[in-house]
Design an enzyme around this catalytic site. Structure first.
Site, mmCIF file in Angstrom:
data_model
loop_
_atom_site.group_PDB
_atom_site.id
_atom_site.type_symbol
_atom_site.label_atom_id
_atom_site.label_comp_id
_atom_site.label_asym_id
_atom_site.label_seq_id
_atom_site.Cartn_x
_atom_site.Cartn_y
_atom_site.Cartn_z
ATOM 1 N N PHE A 96 32.018 17.443 44.026
ATOM 2 C CA PHE A 96 33.207 18.125 44.538
ATOM 3 C C PHE A 96 34.000 17.152 45.414
ATOM 4 O O PHE A 96 33.437 16.204 45.966
ATOM 5 C CB PHE A 96 32.752 19.357 45.338
ATOM 6 N N THR B 234 35.042 16.946 48.434
ATOM 7 C CA THR B 234 34.598 16.622 49.788
ATOM 8 C C THR B 234 33.249 15.914 49.821
ATOM 9 O O THR B 234 32.821 15.475 50.898
ATOM 10 C CB THR B 234 34.495 17.895 50.643
ATOM 11 N N LYS B 235 32.578 15.779 48.674
ATOM 12 C CA LYS B 235 31.253 15.169 48.662
ATOM 13 C C LYS B 235 31.358 13.645 48.747
ATOM 14 O O LYS B 235 32.440 13.079 48.888
ATOM 15 C CB LYS B 235 30.497 15.601 47.404
ATOM 16 N N ASN B 236 30.208 12.974 48.616
ATOM 17 C CA ASN B 236 30.165 11.531 48.869
ATOM 18 C C ASN B 236 30.774 10.691 47.753
ATOM 19 O O ASN B 236 31.037 9.499 47.941
ATOM 20 C CB ASN B 236 28.725 11.101 49.142
#
Length: 385
Positions: free
Chosen positions: A180, A182-184
């Site tokens: 997603f 906002t993930k890393n």
């Protein structure tokens, strides 16, 4: 006031855009060469454990539980300090969810609580690498001795991290990832499943492809013709398309940079908050090398809501991660009750995520710190008055 700072944000470069454009100009948009290449790239981060890509992080959990054989009559032990999908995707397969509390330091699944929750009906124990900090997988393995259950790592927050020097993706029987924004790293929407057992991974890959069997050696009716394919067990279309895998491959090349920048921002937060009354920064174990997805502070003295509102009003997009899963009405309606996981519930009452993403500048981070300090002091002054 300047614009709202989000709590998380993707980092997209011209190289990412070019990688996607190249695929759009080619012959493959859905399942093509970029899928295989992205899966191979991901396996280099899991210590060589093979991976299948899927359409999102929730799909990864659903696929992993299906590959583990979860169904009606089974129990799945789950941490309540996670996004609801860690539990709901197993419930959708007919499993009974058993919530086990978290540790009071990392807020990952407590091995002792997991041991108490495991029964002869347990099919999977699902740990969550909360905020990017790996759970204690060796202790969890010990807690499951005598059980046939599989250990699952919900690593939506932690790709690129290590536990006792071993990479996330190699620590549990099954590992799920989320990509997603906002993930890393991101593929816009996307996820992946890693499995130690090739047979389990084969079931995962088949489930994410509608259950289709295309290997003639496995056909029940092998003489139908070159077009023939069969479905032996139901699956769903959870494929991640070539165009998004191209974005993921480009992003993955910078995962080390993303990790380093997040670590630098965490270090600046740690230093700034060390002597700030009314908050506690996150802890970490000596054996963990996290990839920090969240910076979860604890706001003390019952002031979390007040500080949240003040910081939002100041343009700081703080967030709360997460409402304990068993508090959601869908679980309450099934008979789950508040008070059953006191450590997770106490943490929730205090938890606040500060903005953390690679593109966050030092100046913007200072703005976050100043707003937090002002919010805490404003309440203190009012109370003293």
């Amino acid at each position: 006031m300047t614009g709202m700072l989000p709590y998380g944000r993707q980092s997209v470069t011209e190289e990412d855009i070019a990688a996607v454009s190249d695929v759009l100009r080619g012959d493959w948009l859905t399942t093509g060469p970029q899928v295989d290449a992205f899966e191979a790239d991901l396996a280099r981060w899991t210590g060589g454990v093979d991976v299948t890509t899927v359409s999102n992080g929730t799909a990864a959990l659903h696929v992993a539980y299906a590959a583990a054989g979860v169904g009606p009559g089974d129990e799945v032990v789950v941490s309540p300090m996670t996004f609801v999908a860690t539990a709901s995707s197993a419930a959708a397969l007919g499993a009974t969810i058993v919530f086990a509390d978290v540790e009071d330091e990392t807020f990952c699944l407590d091995p002792a609580a997991a041991a108490d929750a495991v029964t002869s009906r347990t099919r999977v124990v699902a740990a969550v690498d909360y905020a990017g900090h790996p759970a204690d997988y060796d202790a969890l393995r010990t807690s499951m001795v005598g059980s046939d259950a599989l250990l699952l790592a919900d690593a939506a927050h932690s790709i690129g991290g290590t536990y006792r020097g071993r990479p996330v993706g190699s620590l549990a029987d099954l590992t799920t990832f989320s990509f997603f924004p906002t993930k890393n790293l991101t593929t816009a929407e996307g996820g992946a499943v890693a499995a130690l057992d090739p047979a389990v991974l084969k079931r995962a890959r088949r489930f994410r492809t509608i259950g289709l069997v295309r290997d003639r050696a496995e056909f029940r009716h092998p003489d139908e013709g070159g077009w023939h394919q069969e479905v032996h067990e139901f699956g769903l279309n959870y494929r991640l398309p070539d165009v998004l895998c191209a974005l993921g491959r480009s992003q993955l090349r910078r995962l080390g940079e993303f990790k380093a920048r997040r670590a630098a921002l965490v270090a600046r937060y740690d230093e700034a908050l060390a002597d700030l009354d009314g908050v506690l920064p996150p802890n970490r174990k000596s054996w963990a090398d996290p990839v920090w997805h969240l910076y979860p502070i604890r706001v003390l003295d019952g002031r979390r809501r007040e500080v949240y509102d003040r910081m939002r009003a100041a343009g700081i997009g703080v967030q709360v991660n997460y409402v304990p899963v068993h508090w959601h009405p869908v679980f309450a309606d099934l008979g789950y009750r508040r008070g059953s996981c006191p450590v997770a519930e106490s943490f929730y009452s205090q938890q606040l995520s500060l903005p953390l993403y690679p593109g966050l500048s030092d100046a913007d981070q200072d703005r976050v710190i100043d707003a937090l300090t002002a919010a805490l002091r404003a309440g203190s002054v009012r109370t003293a008055a």
